[in-house]
Write an enzyme that holds these catalytic residues in place. Sequence first.
Site, mmCIF file in Angstrom:
data_model
loop_
_atom_site.group_PDB
_atom_site.id
_atom_site.type_symbol
_atom_site.label_atom_id
_atom_site.label_comp_id
_atom_site.label_asym_id
_atom_site.label_seq_id
_atom_site.Cartn_x
_atom_site.Cartn_y
_atom_site.Cartn_z
ATOM 1 N N ASP A 1 0.831 -1.204 0.000
ATOM 2 C CA ASP A 1 0.000 0.000 0.000
ATOM 3 C C ASP A 1 0.862 1.249 0.000
ATOM 4 O O ASP A 1 1.537 1.547 0.976
ATOM 5 C CB ASP A 1 -0.885 0.006 1.251
ATOM 6 N N LYS B 1 -2.807 5.917 -4.327
ATOM 7 C CA LYS B 1 -3.934 6.814 -4.033
ATOM 8 C C LYS B 1 -3.713 8.172 -4.699
ATOM 9 O O LYS B 1 -2.563 8.636 -4.793
ATOM 10 C CB LYS B 1 -4.069 7.032 -2.512
ATOM 11 N N HIS C 1 -7.775 9.484 -1.826
ATOM 12 C CA HIS C 1 -7.083 9.460 -0.529
ATOM 13 C C HIS C 1 -7.902 10.077 0.615
ATOM 14 O O HIS C 1 -7.936 9.544 1.723
ATOM 15 C CB HIS C 1 -5.723 10.173 -0.672
ATOM 16 N N TYR D 1 3.149 9.775 -0.523
ATOM 17 C CA TYR D 1 4.245 9.153 0.240
ATOM 18 C C TYR D 1 5.590 9.353 -0.469
ATOM 19 O O TYR D 1 6.647 9.112 0.097
ATOM 20 C CB TYR D 1 4.022 7.651 0.462
#
Length: 278
Positions: free
Chosen positions: A51, A81, A114, A56
């Site tokens: 994930d 996401k 998200h 990120y």
Amino acid sequence: MTTIKSLQDTTTLHNGVKMPWFGLGVFKVEDGQEVIDSVKWAIEAGYKSIDTAAIYKNEEGVGQAIKEAGVPREELFITTKVWNKDQGYESTLAAFEESMNKLGLEYLDLYLVHWPVEGKYKETWRALEKLYKDGKVKAIGVSNFQVHHLEDILADCEIKPMVNQVEYHPRLAQKELLLFCKDNSIQLEAWSPLMQGELLEEPSLVELAEKHGKSVAQIILRWDVQNGVVTIPKSVKQHRIVENADIFDFELSLEDMAKIDALNEDRRIGPDPDNFDF
Ligand SMILES: NC(=O)c1ccc[n+]([C@@H]2O[C@H](COP(=O)([O-])OP(=O)(O)OC[C@H]3O[C@@H](n4cnc5c(N)ncnc54)[C@H](OP(=O)(O)O)[C@@H]3O)[C@@H](O)[C@H]2O)c1
């Protein structure tokens, strides 16, 4: 209670796609060697699901690790996401392409909205429906959606979300949301299942860990899957990546489950989906 026997066991989403109950989260994991090592250790330990998210900033490393791991693509389940600033129809389509280029993948397993950005998430959802219909992603879903957000989407979507990924741990048991998702065939997925480490010294969890000869992290993660919730703990340490996934050789009793349920305080460690400003 859900019976799950191995790290490779899957839940079947409402469109028939199989999603592993267990995966590795890579929030706050640095791009480059740190994320490459974590993902490769996870795959070595038998994990199939990873994930990540555009925000990120480690999709390139995740993609690199997938290549280096040498596992057939179709055995893996990769989630990313769309970030809040990219929400909207055209901008989501563009953000998807950017993520795919970074990941170096030809298709994605799961793409998530998200956060429920007010006034934007429905247009974003239309873009996800388009990507799904075009065969670029096997399943689409949302993240951080409360019941009212889901009701709003369900009222006029063409394709129902297959997954809702939310903060979920013993201090935030999300009973109402879990029930709503089950009733609507939306798979709930837990983020920060370990409350980012805050729950590891909780006395009643320590007691259960001693009783089962397991760690507190393993007790919590087992509670997730027995509740029918997909879970994706994060670690950058090889021994913890292995430890976290070693939860398929014991079972929590109904009484154990009730003890963990009793820890609920409706308390979040992350932002409130009804009141966030990013
Ligand atoms: N959709 C969203 O908005 C959202 C938000 C947050 C997170 N997520 C996803 O959910 C994943 C998991 O959540 P999270 O990273 O916030 O937190 P988490 O998995 O609850 O906790 C991770 C923390 O616990 C430590 N840890 C992991 N396993 C451990 C063990 N066995 N014993 C002791 N400590 C352990 C890790 O440290 P070390 O790394 O040092 O081992 C890290 O500090 C994320 O990585 C991300 O993929 C999604």
